[in-house]
Write an enzyme that holds these catalytic residues in place. Sequence first.
Site, short mmCIF file in Angstrom:
data_model
loop_
_atom_site.label_atom_id
_atom_site.label_comp_id
_atom_site.label_asym_id
_atom_site.label_seq_id
_atom_site.Cartn_x
_atom_site.Cartn_y
_atom_site.Cartn_z
CG HIS A 18 43.52 28.78 26.50
ND1 HIS A 18 44.02 27.80 27.31
CD2 HIS A 18 42.35 29.17 27.06
CE1 HIS A 18 43.20 27.60 28.32
NE2 HIS A 18 42.18 28.43 28.20
CD GLU A 68 58.74 28.52 42.84
OE1 GLU A 68 57.95 28.79 41.93
OE2 GLU A 68 58.42 27.85 43.85
CG ASP A 111 56.75 32.43 40.89
OD1 ASP A 111 56.09 33.32 40.33
OD2 ASP A 111 56.26 31.41 41.39
CB CYS A 150 61.58 23.76 36.04
SG CYS A 150 61.10 24.56 37.59
#
Length: 576
Positions: free
Chosen positions: A195, A437, A461, A508
Amino acid sequence: MPFTLHGLAVSQGIAIGHVHLVSHALLEVNHYHVAPRYLDEELARLDEALATVQGELIGLKAVTTAGQAHSEVGAFVDLQLMMLADPMLVDAARQLVTERRCNAEWALVQQMEHLVEQFRQIEDPYLRERQADVVQVVERLVKVLLGHPGHLPPRRRDGLGSIVVAHDLSPADTIGFRDHNIAGFVTDVGGPTSHTAIVARSLKIPAVVGLHHVRDLLEDDELIIVDGTRGVIIVAPDEEIVEEYRLRRSELEIERSKLNRLRDTRAATLDGEEVNLLANIEGPKDLPAVKTANADGIGLYRTEFLFIGRDTLPDEEEQYEAYRAVVKALPGKPVTIRTFDVGADKALNGAQAREEPNPALGLRAVRYSLAEPKMFKTQLRALLRASAHGRLQIMVPMLAHAQEVDQCLALVEKAKAELRAEKVKFDEGIRIGGMIEVPAAALSLGMFIRRLAFLSIGTNDLIQYTLAIDRSDEAVAHLYDPLHPAVLKLIAGTISSGARFGLPVSVCGEMAGDPLYTELLLGMGLRNFSMHPGSILEIKQQILRADLGELAPKVQRILKMDEPARIREAVERLTT
């Protein structure tokens, strides 16, 4: 004497200010027994704390609705409000109070630890870090129960801001500090998807996280410097050091203001090669940031955020509305929506989580979708319906086998047939793509190229699976290396194979939004970058300065290297 501390740089910039320590209430919770005759009072005390925190969060939500805080903050507040209403947290704590005759604070912490352990089993780094929501909600409740909700930083006369130093920070905390001249954030815990990192980046406030016991090393009101670019904290700096960092900060602010001028400039290299800069989003709430950066479209819409943190699954209509909102908001631009990337380690719709020895290698992403075909087809129908409103593309995560692609395509055709029979409009030529990935996919691209319309490399990943590294595990996080020669060969091989067969390839993962890797990826042949909207202008600046004629041969030499130190030096020279 000045001394330095090193952590993880998650939000660029330089802050000079005074320490404001935020208490860690969870460390102050004691366990005591409650007499049977006082149990009703203890439960009432818990209910009052719950009502107080709900009121605080609703008030903070109103601030975000009024546009006084970033949209991402509002989404986090919504998630924490849902957690307060989740029987797995508060109702379970009430049961503990009643059955074990214990105090409410201790019951909440016990249930929190149980839920956090479930989150730790989730493989996806972003979803795993949502355990912070549970901790932060319980922290707010415990502060109310203990009677010390905390204090805000004082107004200072020396013109310097406050550096908030905490074990961890919630989005609600950041809103509460918004009018108090906060210059930077420093936390014991956290990573690139925590966060604190996300909110700090969106607010453009320098932040360094993962400093472990920094709260124990600093004192309230102590002067420190936060270098959010290098991940360094300088404690008790002398005037000469302060002046040096003031100059650096001024230079950074000038550079940042220049970036805004690039908003409407087309991303193209010095030799005229155009590049697409796309945005990663979690939902319609992120559209303002996408439009501010003038992104070329959406390269990754993470749909799992429609599914997690709730007791019931979103139905087809709810999903359709969420997807349509994004597509219609970006007319003429591509919107790539990833089918939900969750696993059996994250229970949905009240289902019991399966116990898996290694969730990272278990039933997740496309495997989970194919194991739940009814749920998957509902999502596919919603996506197809939304495709009638613009350039929607469907992307399937974590592919490794040809039969997975074939099964997905068969379900798409089945959903299409149903919609045709119902006379519901959709894009008959909708493009279906897949994510690369896992090394197995990168090393056997032929079977995907023959079946799919585009590919996207999920570097987060791919790096973890290639190196067998969980980057959220502090014991091995230092081994997570995007520049490992094996990783670079897999990425470069995927990009070149796509180009050879005319198949668009994008990246991405976090590498796409890191300026250190921009020239490297351009030299590999990448022409589609997808990243957090806040990174787009900085990456665009790197592209505008690049000359592919010079870059390509340098990158080819880098790909032949096998010594990590030499690779890093060579990559750093590309940007100078």
